[in-house]
Design an enzyme around this catalytic site. Structure first.
Site, PDB file in Angstrom:
ATOM      1  CD  GLU A  52      17.207 -34.860 -25.372  1.00 34.56           C
ATOM      2  OE1 GLU A  52      16.762 -35.479 -25.898  1.00 34.56           O
ATOM      3  OE2 GLU A  52      16.878 -34.390 -24.057  1.00 34.56           O
ATOM      4  CD  GLU A  61      15.422 -31.868 -20.981  1.00 35.18           C
ATOM      5  OE1 GLU A  61      15.997 -30.991 -21.770  1.00 35.18           O
ATOM      6  OE2 GLU A  61      14.586 -33.021 -21.579  1.00 35.18           O
TER       7      GLU A  61
END
Ligand SMILES: *[C@@H]1O[C@H](CO)[C@@H](O)[C@H](O)[C@H]1NC(C)=O
Length: 497
Positions: free
Chosen positions: A227, A329
């Site tokens: 991220e 994810e």
């Protein structure tokens, strides 16, 4: 009506409003047929990719519970397992993502790790490269004895058949960070020091090489960021994390390719950038530049944009750049399985990944598939979400061809070796009969054949992966009655494309 069903289904799901597709119902009632039936057509000529599997990230839960064989059996086999008074169908995962930690508690030249005041010890993953003194993994700058439990679960997963293993990073080692804090910069900006970009690549490549030579673990892929475009990785955060600008990502990807090649790992893929959102993944892919992008084998994207964002854009960009694409994810706190189901259907329809990886299979607050606490190392019960995921992970298996299921509520996969068609359907509206039009298949079971189905209710109870043969071939259709807010999976043998 078919077109309307697709549109209303997709829009209802996209809005997170799981109400019945009203216009389709109206059409059926107007013709005075049995009320509220739905028909969806499985497109036998479609090909949305070859499925590579289901999995979980290890990280925190495996740091706490990585020594448990029963949990390895539950997550990484298809057997049945008694657990917390329930008979759990194994989830049959074949993917595990192993985290290269960012934390260590040594002091070097007077420097040591700065810890966020809010980080839990259970989320501090022990890293292997202790200081910048040496890149030689046999030197005292490296410690291969740490992170025992996570490595144990990685081995247990592999021993049970997990065949796609990924090494990933949440943050560079603390000493590569400007503030020596592996939770992030004080304002959520870039935290890796400019002179350590290559070091992060050396770290990931060295762990991958060491695992291959010493752990018997050959990672399929290495993902150097987590991220990275997010601005929520801050010095007072609750976990390891690191914002990395896109230009810096490109530099690190290039360095990582070189370092992996230098260690004989040229066939090991780089996966990137594990962005939080679909829209960030698209923009990062476009911003990396052709040199770095050419070194990325697979686009990894996370599902935290949930019902929003342009999944289709990520798919199109991955296709046009010749990349594999994983939903690497996904997680949320809805223990009923409703959000998992709706987002899975959106992913299969619009993102078209070839794998789906749940974040933490054990966690509290509705996030885990089994409730658990990594800090006091206690386990609770499996949630309804566990059984919802079983509806997919046990049936849509590695090697199957993903088909267009005909609507936003329908997923289909074809197993050519066994001539088996798998369909999963989510009825988010009223109880109704759902018909699956199989007329496009050149062969299908005879009229009247009973078909195996599995049923799970969305909610806090009700059906949990109940198997029966309550679905029937009727002419060229498969027909099944659905209770409201429930998922069913079918396995139909003797089907030819
Ligand atoms: C661990 O924490 C949970 C709350 O997350 C609590 O319900 C449980 O009783 C605790 N167990 C132990 C052994 O302390």
């Amino acid at each position: 009506m078919h077109v309307q069903a697709i549109l209303t289904g997709a829009v209802a799901l996209a809005l997170g409003r799981l109400a019945a597709a009203a216009p389709a119902t109206d059409v059926v009632q107007a013709t005075d047929v049995k009320a509220a039936d739905t028909t969806t057509t499985i497109n036998a000529n479609s090909n949305w990719g070859t499925w590579e599997g289901w999995g979980t990230s290890l990280c925190w839960w495996a740091k706490a519970f990585g020594n448990r064989d029963d949990l390895a059996d539950i997550f990484f086999t298809l057997g049945s397992h008694q657990f917390a008074g329930q008979n759990l169908p194994g989830l049959g995962f074949n993917i595990a993502r192993h985290n290269a930690g960012a934390s260590s508690w040594n002091t070097y030249n007077g420097d040591k790790m700065v810890e966020s005041p809010n980080i839990k010890n259970s989320r501090q993953m022990e890293g292997h490269w202790l200081n910048w003194g040496s890149t030689d993994p046999s030197s005292s700058s490296w410690d291969w004895s740490v992170d025992v439990n996570q490595r144990a679960m990685l081995n247990k997963a592999k021993a049970r058949g997990a065949n796609r293993l990924e090494l990933f990073s949440n943050s560079p080692m603390w000493w590569m960070c400007k503030n020596h804090n592996p939770s992030g910069d004080s304002n959520g900006g870039e935290n890796i020091q400019s002179w350590n970009l290559k070091d992060h690549a050396v770290y990931m490549a060295t762990v991958a090489k060491y695992a291959k030579d010493n752990w018997g673990i050959t990672f399929e892929s290495v993902s150097p960021f987590n991220e990275p475009s997010a601005t929520w990785w801050k010095a007072d955060g609750t976990q390891e994390g690191s914002h990395v600008d896109v230009a810096t990502q490109a530099t690190i990807i290039n360095e990582l390719r070189t370092e992996m090649n230098n260690r004989g790992l040229s066939s090991m893929m780089i996966a990137a950038s594990d962005e939080s959102y679909y829209d960030q993944a698209a923009s990062t892919m476009q911003g990396l530049g052709s040199t770095a992008l050419s070194k990325v084998g697979r686009i990894n994207v996370h599902g935290y944009q949930y019902g929003n964002g342009r999944r289709d854009r990520v798919y199109d960009l991955s296709q046009s750049n010749g990349k594999k694409l994983w939903q690497s994810e996904y997680g949320e706190n809805d223990a009923t399985g409703g959000r998992l189901a709706s987002n899975l259907f959106l992913d299969f329809r619009w993102l078209k990944p070839t794998a789906f990886v749940y974040w933490q299979v054990i966690d509290g607050g509705g996030w885990g598939l089994i409730d658990g606490n990594n800090d006091n190392v206690s386990l609770g019960s499996p949630s309804q979400k566990y059984y919802v995921l079983a509806q997919f992970s046990r049936h849509i298996r590695e090697g199957m061809r993903i088909l267009d299921g005909g609507s936003g509520s329908s997923i289909a996969a074809y197993d050519a070796n066994n001539r088996k068609l798998v369909i999963a359907y989510y009825n988010s509206g009223d109880a109704q009969t759902v018909n699956f039009d199989l007329s496009q298949f050149s062969q299908r079971p005879a009229d009247g054949t009973k078909v195996a189905r599995w049923r799970t209710s969305i909610g806090n109870g009700g059906d949990r992966y109940v198997q029966d043969t309550g679905a029937t071939i009727s002419g060229t259709r498969l027909t099944s009655w659905f209770e409201t807010n429930s998922v069913q999976t079918f396995e139909i043998g003797n089907v030819s494309l």
